[in-house]
Design a protein around this motif. Structure first.
Motif: not given
Length: 512
Positions: A389-406
């Motif tokens: 889930n971390r990979v799908l939500n954050y590695t591939f997402g615009a955030d590094v964690q909820a509410g924090v941008a990469q």
């Protein structure tokens, strides 16, 4: 005896006419033979009437001349340099364009990254499936291999550009030496009052080659010679023994000019940056700017991808040393220039595919980075989906964690020297980065083809204008040929008539 003098005069006039016609035919033959030679200026045999005490005595051959519209010629040579540069750019980048692939067709890095994301999505439903875990590893290996292949295409293109510079300089030096030799012959011929039109056309042919290689111009001198200069005023050597030189070099992702790549030297001075046109100028730009920028973009993408996986607790991609490289200070990419050439799936993950479910490294957590994570022990519990889930939500997402941008990707100050810039802003996700990179580089290459078509159309127009003003007109040459044939027939009849009259006169004198 006045009759004899008249016959001699008539015969001399006819003979001079025949000689003049022969000279005209020789020039005409030269013109027709070069009618298809780009840049050839038509030659003309001049003549002048001979008189004695007001009486015509025939014609004398003058110098062979030519008319050249120098402005058109200069414009054409400049356009030759532009066309040659674009052709060289298109040729060198063609393998890169093939390696970039077509988005959505499976062979490009964006499609390969998408396949890896889909493999994780499938694994989420059955996280303990060894088959699905191995599928993730296989897709990761294909993705890394795709990055490696694209990086290798850049390196090969850079090496091609470097090799072409070396070989083209040899051709340039030969043409410049030829121009120097012809300059000497033209100066000498003019001093002796001889025709130099043919030598001038030979020199123009050499300039044609020079203009294609380096986009140079000819600067006429009062003594009939020319200086050869680049578009920005660098006068090139044409004397014996003078040359532009460089050395062979092996191009690697971190190779730079100035730095590990030798410059182009002239009389001990580095003139590399003063050569900006023609095929050599294109190769310099490809080797030192275009291809290193492509490489820097891919290195940034590879490093971002590896870092974003690692940040969530899965060190999926590493370099040859088994680590994820980071900047070591100075230029932003100083620690990972060329990373795309060596990126690979972490050997530990290859050996134990369960790590794509359980994780490889703990994350302490940070309010500005990824949240805390602890890998799942090899003993369980089973059904562990936290990492996926971390990979799908954050590695591939615009955030590094909820509410924090990469962290933003570097798009300026790239490369080993920190002098390169990507033509796009920082992408939010690695998926966006892959698509943006392919799109930008493919568009750059496509623009080259478009510009080449436009440049060739202008070149063709200039060639037509030059040929119309200064070149060979076959219709005119054929019309002149008919006139010369008629003149030849008339002079031949005069000679035959004079010969007959001379024989009659001799016979009359013999029996007088």
């Amino acid at each position: 005896m006045s009759g004899i003098t008249g016959l001699e005069t008539s015969l001399m006039i006819a003979n001079s006419g025949i000689a003049n016609i022969g000279a005209n035919f020789a020039v005409m033959s030269q013109n027709v033979a070069n009618a298809g030679t780009t840049g050839y200026a038509a030659e003309t045999q001049t003549q002048q009437s001979m008189t004695a005490d007001g009486t015509g005595m025939g014609v004398a051959n003058g110098a062979v001349t030519r008319y050249v519209n120098q402005q058109l010629q200069s414009n054409l040579w400049a356009q030759n340099g532009e066309v040659s540069a674009l052709q060289e750019r298109q040729t060198v980048l063609q393998p890169v364009n093939a390696a970039l692939g077509t988005p959505g067709q499976g062979g490009d890095i964006a499609s390969q990254l998408g396949a890896l994301q889909n493999a994780f999505s499938t694994l989420l439903g059955t996280p303990d499936s060894s088959t699905l875990q191995q599928s993730v590893v296989s897709d990761a290996q294909s993705f890394a291999a795709g990055i490696n292949a694209l990086s290798q295409a850049y390196t090969s293109a850079g090496q091609t550009a470097q090799n072409n510079i070396v070989s083209s300089l040899k051709q340039l030096n030969a043409s410049l030496t030829n121009i120097g030799t012809l300059n000497t012959e033209i100066i000498s011929g003019l001093a002796r009052g001889q025709s130099v039109a043919d030598l001038q056309n030979q020199r123009d042919a050499a300039m044609q080659t020079v203009s294609q290689l380096i986009g140079a111009q000819a600067i006429p001198q009062a003594n009939g010679s020319i200086l050869v200069a680049t578009q920005n005023g660098l006068v090139l050597p044409t004397g014996p023994g003078a040359a532009l030189t460089t050395a062979n070099a092996t191009i690697a992702p971190g190779a730079t000019y100035p730095g590990t790549i030798p410059g182009i030297m002239m009389n001990g001075v580095d003139v590399t940056n003063q050569i900006t046109s023609g095929s050599i100028g294109a190769d310099i730009q490809l080797r030192d700017t275009t291809i290193p920028t492509y490489q820097a973009e891919l290195d940034e993408f590879a490093q971002n991808t590896a870092s974003r996986f690692q940040a969530q607790g899965l060190t999926l991609f590493t370099n040859g040393s088994g680590t994820v490289p980071t900047s070591t200070g100075g230029p932003v990419q100083s620690g990972y220039v060329g990373f795309a050439a060596e990126i690979k799936v972490n050997p530990a993950v290859v050996a134990d595919p369960t790590l794509v479910t359980n994780g490889t490294n703990a994350i302490a957590g940070s309010p500005t980075g990824a949240s805390a994570f602890t890998p799942n022990p090899p003993t369980g519990p089973s059904g562990f989906t936290t990492l996926i889930n971390r990979v799908l939500n954050y590695t591939f997402g615009a955030d590094v964690q909820a509410g924090v941008a990469q962290p933003a990707s570097n798009v300026t100050g790239l490369g080993a020297l920190g002098t390169l810039n990507a033509p796009f802003s920082s992408p939010a996700t690695i998926t966006d980065f892959a698509s943006t990179l392919i799109g930008a580089q493919s568009n750059d290459i496509a623009t080259t083809s478009t510009n080449l078509n436009d440049a060739q159309a202008m070149q063709s127009s200039l060639q037509s204008s030059f040929k119309s003003a200064s070149g060979v007109n076959i219709n005119t040459e054929m019309a002149n040929m008919v006139q010369l044939q008629n003149a030849y027939g008339a002079n031949a009849r005069i000679m035959a008539t004079v010969q007959s009259m001379w024989s009659t006169l001799q016979s009359d004198l013999m029996y007088a």
